[in-house]
Design an enzyme around this catalytic site. Structure first.
Site, PDB file in Angstrom:
ATOM      1  N   ASP A 155       0.207  -4.853  10.121  1.00 29.52           N
ATOM      2  CA  ASP A 155       1.475  -4.623   9.422  1.00 29.52           C
ATOM      3  C   ASP A 155       2.182  -3.380   9.964  1.00 29.52           C
ATOM      4  OD1 ASP A 155       0.894  -6.838   7.777  1.00 29.52           O
ATOM      5  OD2 ASP A 155      -0.405  -5.577   6.555  1.00 29.52           O
ATOM      6  N   HIS A 184      -2.266  -6.772   2.074  1.00 33.04           N
ATOM      7  CA  HIS A 184      -1.953  -7.525   3.293  1.00 33.04           C
ATOM      8  C   HIS A 184      -1.645  -8.983   2.962  1.00 33.04           C
ATOM      9  CE1 HIS A 184      -1.845  -8.844   7.389  1.00 33.04           C
ATOM     10  NE2 HIS A 184      -2.762  -9.755   7.128  1.00 33.04           N
TER      11      HIS A 184
END
Ligand code: NAD
Ligand code: LMR
Length: 336
Positions: A155, A184
């Site tokens: 990310d 996530h």
């Protein structure tokens, strides 16, 4: 001597991740475990003339626990990219039914054979698999919250790349190191563009472009799943991201001041964890920037939570609500 074990080493992530680890000068022994195909991957990597030794382990039957045990014994770092990836139309949570037990069994192997190892969890859904590993290690009396890492680095990698693409003439991806916090999956991923050197670039964007950028980071995984069209999810960028976290941990054995974001258990024994928990409705797991050291996570940089913009506060609340359920699901899987 540093031994690193990859569980799921023959997979889409496992193979390029193992290649990168094979090239790392800080790794002396690379141990590869998978339930299929790993002898070939191991033989292939073992011809590379870097200085580390490579060994591969595959169970001879479903009942055979010795291959996992032998792969793990003496490991300093264990990285887990084992399990099934998404296909178009699936959420990460749809992977829970298969991946939860895979991760639980690997965590049990770690508890029995490498209880002091650093453990990095890539297998999805990370928001639930990390609590599963924590609970399994706790059940065995060997849990050390400083050494368990949910890998959210992809990310950060995406957040850096995507903002730089919007300012391609003025910036490079490596100019940025965006803090991405939360979890996530989708809206649990909260990139903090309002902090650090991204602030001025982010603020120059229209509100619609800001929203589109946040959405792209939150749902970047879907772009890859759709492009691969049924053949899996991110593997190469993930191998890079998993390697970056592993490399930072290995570096922190020798240098202080290495900071990375990771999805961690906010156990109050870790400096800054109590303060962090108070700012996120008491959640037990959350991704935040942490300072790494020889003992693992040494300090949680909870201060970022006090510095975020009002828009980011709204994103955070959505993330907290979703994460609460994801974490409970993982914990309940082991406790019940
Ligand atoms: P893959 O199917 O290509 O590889 C998975 C590997 O795991 C296979 O080789 C398989 O044999 C192995 N495996 C299955 N059960 C096992 C067990 N019990 N022990 C050891 N190995 C086992 O999948 P992939 O693309 O490499 O993805 C792996 C996982 O990583 C998926 O759950 C995916 O969603 C996740 N992922 C996470 C991130 C992240 O940012 N954290 C990013 C990408 C993918
Ligand atoms: C990603 O973010 O690419 C991974 O979590 C894989 C996925 O399922 O999207």
């Amino acid at each position: 001597m540093v031994k690193v074990t990859v569980c799921g080493a023959a997979g889409g992530i496992g193979q390029p991740l193992s290649l990168l680890l094979k090239l790392n000068q800080n790794v002396d022994e690379l141990s590869l475990f998978d339930v299929v195909n790993v002898p070939g991957v191991g033989a292939d990597l073992s011809h590379i003339c870097s200085d580390s030794k490579t060994e591969s382990f595959v169970p001879s039957s479903k009942e055979d626990k010795s291959a996992l045990a032998n792969s793990l014994k003496g490991s300093d770092l264990v990285i887990i990219p084992a399990g099934v990836p998404r296909k178009p139309g699936m959420t990460r949570d749809d992977l829970f039914n298969i991946n939860a037990s895979i991760v639980r069994d690997l965590a049990q192997g770690i508890a029995e054979n490498a209880p002091k190892a650093f453990v990095l969890i890539i297998s999805n859904p990370v928001n639930s698999t990390v609590p599963i590993v924590a609970e399994t290690l706790k059940k065995n009396g060997v849990f050390n919250p400083q050494k368990l890492f949910g890998v959210t680095t992809l990310d950060i990698v995406r957040a850096n790349t995507f903002i730089s693409q919007l300012y391609a003439k003025e910036t490079k991806p490596s100019d940025f190191n965006i803090n991405v916090i939360g979890g996530h999956s989708g809206e649990t991923i909260v990139p903090l563009y309002s902090l650090g050197n991204s602030k001025s670039y982010y603020e120059k964007l229209s509100q619609d472009d800001q929203k589109a950028l946040i959405h792209r980071v939150q749902f970047g995984g879907d772009e890859v799943v759709q492009a691969k069209n049924g053949a899996g999810s991110a593997t190469l960028s993930m191998a890079y991201a998993g390697y970056r976290l592993a490399e930072s941990i290995l570096k922190s054995f020798k240098e202080s001041s290495v900071v990375e974001c990771t999805f961690l258990n906010l156990d109050e024994s870790i400096k800054g964890a109590k303060e962090a928990k108070q700012l996120i409705n008491g959640l037990d797991f959350f991704s935040l920037p942490v300072k790494l050291g020889v003992n693992g996570i040494e300090e949680v940089h909870y201060q970022v939570l006090q510095q975020i913009s009002d828009d980011e506060k709204k994103l955070l609340q959505v993330a907290i609500d979703q994460l609460t359920k994801n974490i409970e699901k993982g914990v309940a899987f082991i406790k019940n």
